[in-house]
Design a protein around this motif. Structure first.
Motif, PDB file in Angstrom:
ATOM      1  N   ARG A  36       0.826  -1.202   0.000  1.00  0.00           N
ATOM      2  CA  ARG A  36       0.000   0.000   0.000  1.00  0.00           C
ATOM      3  C   ARG A  36       0.864   1.256   0.000  1.00  0.00           C
ATOM      4  O   ARG A  36       0.577   2.222  -0.686  1.00  0.00           O
ATOM      5  CB  ARG A  36      -0.917  -0.005   1.215  1.00  0.00           C
ATOM      6  CG  ARG A  36      -1.931  -1.165   1.213  1.00  0.00           C
ATOM      7  CD  ARG A  36      -2.817  -1.089   2.438  1.00  0.00           C
ATOM      8  NE  ARG A  36      -3.761  -2.193   2.470  1.00  0.00           N
ATOM      9  CZ  ARG A  36      -4.630  -2.384   3.457  1.00  0.00           C
ATOM     10  NH1 ARG A  36      -4.667  -1.529   4.485  1.00  0.00           N
ATOM     11  NH2 ARG A  36      -5.458  -3.415   3.416  1.00  0.00           N
ATOM     12  N   ARG A  37       1.956   1.226   0.788  1.00  0.00           N
ATOM     13  CA  ARG A  37       2.837   2.395   0.837  1.00  0.00           C
ATOM     14  C   ARG A  37       3.505   2.635  -0.514  1.00  0.00           C
ATOM     15  O   ARG A  37       3.648   3.764  -0.965  1.00  0.00           O
ATOM     16  CB  ARG A  37       3.886   2.211   1.926  1.00  0.00           C
ATOM     17  CG  ARG A  37       3.315   2.206   3.337  1.00  0.00           C
ATOM     18  CD  ARG A  37       4.406   1.991   4.367  1.00  0.00           C
ATOM     19  NE  ARG A  37       3.852   1.963   5.715  1.00  0.00           N
ATOM     20  CZ  ARG A  37       4.587   1.743   6.810  1.00  0.00           C
ATOM     21  NH1 ARG A  37       5.892   1.502   6.688  1.00  0.00           N
ATOM     22  NH2 ARG A  37       4.013   1.744   8.001  1.00  0.00           N
ATOM     23  N   ARG A  38       3.921   1.528  -1.153  1.00  0.00           N
ATOM     24  CA  ARG A  38       4.539   1.702  -2.473  1.00  0.00           C
ATOM     25  C   ARG A  38       3.533   2.263  -3.474  1.00  0.00           C
ATOM     26  O   ARG A  38       3.863   3.082  -4.327  1.00  0.00           O
ATOM     27  CB  ARG A  38       5.099   0.367  -2.958  1.00  0.00           C
ATOM     28  CG  ARG A  38       6.397  -0.034  -2.259  1.00  0.00           C
ATOM     29  CD  ARG A  38       7.100  -1.133  -3.045  1.00  0.00           C
ATOM     30  NE  ARG A  38       6.325  -2.369  -3.017  1.00  0.00           N
ATOM     31  CZ  ARG A  38       6.533  -3.335  -2.134  1.00  0.00           C
ATOM     32  NH1 ARG A  38       7.453  -3.192  -1.195  1.00  0.00           N
ATOM     33  NH2 ARG A  38       5.806  -4.449  -2.177  1.00  0.00           N
ATOM     34  N   ASN A  39       2.273   1.830  -3.382  1.00  0.00           N
ATOM     35  CA  ASN A  39       1.257   2.341  -4.292  1.00  0.00           C
ATOM     36  C   ASN A  39       0.966   3.815  -4.051  1.00  0.00           C
ATOM     37  O   ASN A  39       0.634   4.557  -4.969  1.00  0.00           O
ATOM     38  CB  ASN A  39      -0.037   1.533  -4.151  1.00  0.00           C
ATOM     39  CG  ASN A  39       0.123   0.106  -4.663  1.00  0.00           C
ATOM     40  OD1 ASN A  39       0.954  -0.157  -5.531  1.00  0.00           O
ATOM     41  ND2 ASN A  39      -0.664  -0.811  -4.112  1.00  0.00           N
ATOM     42  N   ARG A  40       1.102   4.250  -2.780  1.00  0.00           N
ATOM     43  CA  ARG A  40       0.879   5.660  -2.480  1.00  0.00           C
ATOM     44  C   ARG A  40       1.974   6.533  -3.080  1.00  0.00           C
ATOM     45  O   ARG A  40       1.721   7.633  -3.553  1.00  0.00           O
ATOM     46  CB  ARG A  40       0.818   5.868  -0.961  1.00  0.00           C
ATOM     47  CG  ARG A  40      -0.407   5.250  -0.301  1.00  0.00           C
ATOM     48  CD  ARG A  40      -0.329   5.422   1.208  1.00  0.00           C
ATOM     49  NE  ARG A  40      -1.455   4.768   1.867  1.00  0.00           N
ATOM     50  CZ  ARG A  40      -1.583   4.698   3.192  1.00  0.00           C
ATOM     51  NH1 ARG A  40      -0.653   5.251   3.990  1.00  0.00           N
ATOM     52  NH2 ARG A  40      -2.625   4.083   3.730  1.00  0.00           N
ATOM     53  N   HIS A  41       3.222   6.045  -3.018  1.00  0.00           N
ATOM     54  CA  HIS A  41       4.329   6.845  -3.528  1.00  0.00           C
ATOM     55  C   HIS A  41       4.447   6.760  -5.051  1.00  0.00           C
ATOM     56  O   HIS A  41       5.162   7.552  -5.653  1.00  0.00           O
ATOM     57  CB  HIS A  41       5.648   6.388  -2.897  1.00  0.00           C
ATOM     58  CG  HIS A  41       5.725   6.661  -1.423  1.00  0.00           C
ATOM     59  ND1 HIS A  41       5.727   7.937  -0.921  1.00  0.00           N
ATOM     60  CD2 HIS A  41       5.815   5.824  -0.354  1.00  0.00           C
ATOM     61  CE1 HIS A  41       5.813   7.882   0.402  1.00  0.00           C
ATOM     62  NE2 HIS A  41       5.859   6.615   0.776  1.00  0.00           N
ATOM     63  N   ARG A  42       3.791   5.812  -5.668  1.00  0.00           N
ATOM     64  CA  ARG A  42       3.911   5.642  -7.126  1.00  0.00           C
ATOM     65  C   ARG A  42       3.405   6.867  -7.898  1.00  0.00           C
ATOM     66  O   ARG A  42       4.102   7.332  -8.810  1.00  0.00           O
ATOM     67  CB  ARG A  42       3.148   4.383  -7.544  1.00  0.00           C
ATOM     68  CG  ARG A  42       3.233   4.073  -9.031  1.00  0.00           C
ATOM     69  CD  ARG A  42       4.622   3.662  -9.421  1.00  0.00           C
ATOM     70  NE  ARG A  42       4.682   3.353 -10.839  1.00  0.00           N
ATOM     71  CZ  ARG A  42       4.443   2.141 -11.338  1.00  0.00           C
ATOM     72  NH1 ARG A  42       4.120   1.137 -10.515  1.00  0.00           N
ATOM     73  NH2 ARG A  42       4.510   1.924 -12.628  1.00  0.00           N
ATOM     74  N   PRO A  43       2.225   7.425  -7.601  1.00  0.00           N
ATOM     75  CA  PRO A  43       1.789   8.619  -8.344  1.00  0.00           C
ATOM     76  C   PRO A  43       2.738   9.803  -8.185  1.00  0.00           C
ATOM     77  O   PRO A  43       2.960  10.551  -9.140  1.00  0.00           O
ATOM     78  CB  PRO A  43       0.407   8.914  -7.755  1.00  0.00           C
ATOM     79  CG  PRO A  43      -0.049   7.618  -7.183  1.00  0.00           C
ATOM     80  CD  PRO A  43       1.189   6.945  -6.672  1.00  0.00           C
ATOM     81  N   ALA A  85       6.010   9.676  -7.679  1.00  0.00           N
ATOM     82  CA  ALA A  85       7.197   9.421  -8.502  1.00  0.00           C
ATOM     83  C   ALA A  85       6.902   9.619  -9.985  1.00  0.00           C
ATOM     84  O   ALA A  85       7.708  10.211 -10.727  1.00  0.00           O
ATOM     85  CB  ALA A  85       7.712   8.002  -8.250  1.00  0.00           C
ATOM     86  N   ASP A  86       5.719   9.150 -10.421  1.00  0.00           N
ATOM     87  CA  ASP A  86       5.341   9.332 -11.826  1.00  0.00           C
ATOM     88  C   ASP A  86       5.185  10.813 -12.165  1.00  0.00           C
ATOM     89  O   ASP A  86       5.581  11.261 -13.252  1.00  0.00           O
ATOM     90  CB  ASP A  86       4.037   8.597 -12.122  1.00  0.00           C
ATOM     91  CG  ASP A  86       4.205   7.082 -12.044  1.00  0.00           C
ATOM     92  OD1 ASP A  86       5.368   6.620 -12.099  1.00  0.00           O
ATOM     93  OD2 ASP A  86       3.192   6.366 -11.897  1.00  0.00           O
TER      94      ASP A  86
END
Length: 289
Positions: free
Chosen positions: A17-24, A26-27
């Motif tokens: 979940r944390r990685r998914n939060r930081h993905r936008p 970073a993109d």
């Protein structure tokens, strides 16, 4: 809850979940960087087709190749581009040749002076050109090399040689020594071994050194501006001054068209040898038997 979920620590349960939060985020950052690089290129292309170009990024009202027609003259483009090819091409060949000859003993022979010598070479790459131009200019005046294309090429080659030696040595370390020993057994001398065995096998490495050296020389403005005085000997990197008029007036359309033409040789060079860059070292099966 599944049994394997109970065995996982709580921190690992929430990691996806944390990685998914930081993905936008970073993109979005990568997209911003891409836009920052793309906008100048878009402006360059659009302005080259606009006879009334300004610093604004806009579609030309009536696209026209008049800017290219205006710069495609002997004085503005053809002669400076030829001077750039002669200076940078000759200096690149000299740099690659000297770098190969210097990297061979550093790669193949062990000495207590090798590491200090390599560190000295690496340190010399940190010296700015502006710090040595005054004594170099005085030296060139004394030895009658000022305002000569070959003198400028010699200095450009000397300026790029330290880093070229460092790169060439690292690539040469990847060639097995058993191949040289086999060549020596057949009666080859060390120059023959270098030219016929080592350099052909490290072709991509030589291409990398040549491309890097040529690009650094091609975009160099300060050195030819200081060492060349005659207008007919100036390279394209200096003749770009033609588009900067008095009182800050700039011909943006012609400047963009000239910039595209000026970038063409580097792009063509990269395209021609891009296959060799991606091919890797041709060492497969070379040490069998």
């Amino acid at each position: 809850m599944p049994p394997f979920r109970r065995l996982l620590p709580r921190a690992h349960r929430h990691a996806p979940r944390r990685r998914n939060r930081h993905r936008p985020a970073a993109d979005a950052g990568l997209l911003a960087v891409a836009v920052a690089f793309a906008i100048p290129l878009v402006w360059l292309v659009l302005s080259s087709l606009d006879t009334e170009a300004t610093l604004r990024v806009r579609l030309p009202t009536s696209p026209s190749p008049d800017n290219f027609s205006a710069v495609l003259t002997d004085e503005i483009t053809f002669t400076p581009m030829l001077n750039s090819l002669l200076i940078c091409g000759g200096a690149t060949l000299l740099t690659v040749l000297c770098a190969a000859l210097a990297a061979y003993p550093l790669s193949r022979f062990r000495s207590r002076f090798s590491r200090p010598y390599l560190l000295t070479i690496l340190f010399s790459t940190c010296l700015p050109i502006t710090a040595v131009m005054v004594p170099v200019y005085g030296l060139f005046v004394q030895v009658n090399l000022i305002d000569t294309r070959y003198g400028t090429a010699l200095f450009l080659a000397a300026a790029q040689l330290p880093f070229a030696i460092w790169l060439m040595k690292n690539f040469m370390d990847g060639v097995p020594k058993v191949l040289e020993e086999a060549a020596w057994t057949d009666g080859a001398s060390w120059p023959q071994t270098l030219l016929r065995v080592i350099l052909p096998l490290m072709g991509p490495g030589v291409a990398v050194v040549a491309i890097y050296t040529f690009i650094m020389m091609w975009g160099n403005f300060f050195v030819p501006f200081m060492l060349l005085l005659s207008p007919e000997q100036l390279p394209a990197s200096v003749s770009i001054f033609n588009f900067f008029g008095n009182y800050g007036a700039i011909a943006f359309g012609e400047l963009s068209a000239f910039s595209i033409l000026y970038s063409t040789p580097v792009l063509v060079l990269y395209i021609l040898i891009s296959r060799r860059l991606g091919g890797g070292f041709a060492l497969g099966g070379a040490v069998k038997g």
